[in-house]
Design an enzyme around this catalytic site. Structure first.
Site, short mmCIF file in Angstrom:
data_model
loop_
_atom_site.label_atom_id
_atom_site.label_comp_id
_atom_site.label_asym_id
_atom_site.label_seq_id
_atom_site.Cartn_x
_atom_site.Cartn_y
_atom_site.Cartn_z
CD GLU A 79 -50.10 64.37 47.82
OE1 GLU A 79 -50.01 65.59 47.59
OE2 GLU A 79 -51.20 63.68 47.14
CB CYS A 142 -53.79 61.03 53.37
SG CYS A 142 -54.24 59.28 52.76
CG HIS A 166 -52.65 60.71 47.94
ND1 HIS A 166 -52.86 61.98 48.50
CD2 HIS A 166 -53.29 59.88 49.27
CE1 HIS A 166 -53.56 61.95 49.41
NE2 HIS A 166 -53.91 60.97 49.93
#
Ligand code: PCA
Length: 204
Positions: A79, A142, A166
């Site tokens: 991410e 998250c 992720h």
């Protein structure tokens, strides 16, 4: 230097969370000059915050790698950014379900990951592991956790790098669910975490 790896407990309809097993699997390892410590976080923002605050204080890690499950992703998703939005499609494990609230009222709109995301993805692909840089971590716990960690670090002035990876569903989770969903097996995910650790340790 310590690298703190966190996973999450199971949530929603998921009986397991691969991020939990992965975090536990690397706990205590040595990667280059770095020691790996791990922590499993509850899927609730306030309790996760409390555990993270304690860990940042106690361990003073040089880097934090949050791991989380993202059903539907076909590849390892490194991410790039956390946004200041909590918009939960399902309640967290405490029944909390904010719709369109700020992660932290008055906080910046977003924080970029301070991990070397491009280098991690390049190393993963080089190792034959499907991976990409993702520009949305969603609006669930998250994203909230990455936002809160980067906010806490920015405020403390610590040089600690932090980011979020992720993970797809495990094959057994897809088999049990019966839906047409992508998956990745645990050993390959573990290899991915090892490659990410090598990259972060190498950049330290
Ligand atoms: N995945 C969720 C929260 C916990 C987890 O493992 C998410 O992507 O927000």
């Amino acid at each position: 230097m310590i690298i703190l790896v966190t996973g999450f407990e199971p949530f929603g309809a998921h009986a397991v969370n691969p991020s939990e097993g992965l975090a536990k699997a690397v706990d205590g390892r040595q990667v280059g000059a770095c020691a790996v410590r791990s922590l499993v976080l509850p899927v609730h923002h306030a309790s996760a915050d409390a555990l993270m605050a304690g860990a940042l204080e106690e361990l003073e890690p040089g880097a934090v790698i949050h791991l989380g499950l993202a059903a539907g992703r076909a590849r390892i998703a490194v991410e790039r950014v956390a946004i200041n939005v909590m918009d939960y499609e399902i309640p967290d494990t405490r029944g909390f379900q904010p719709r369109g609230e700020a992660c932290i009222a008055g906080g910046p709109e977003a924080y970029f990951s301070t991990l070397p995301v491009d280098a991690i993805v390049e190393a993963l692909r080089g190792a034959g592991i499907p991976a990409y840089v993702s520009s949305t971590a969603g609006t669930y716990v998250c994203n909230r956790t990455l936002y809160a960690t980067l906010h806490a670090l920015a405020r403390s002035g610590r040089p600690t790098r932090a980011g979020l990876i992720h993970l797809p569903l495990l094959p057994a989770m897809v088999a049990a669910g019966g839906a047409d969903q992508p998956s990745m097996d645990f050993p390959l995910m573990l290899r991915a975490v090892e490659v990410a650790l090598d990259t972060v340790a190498g950049a330290a």
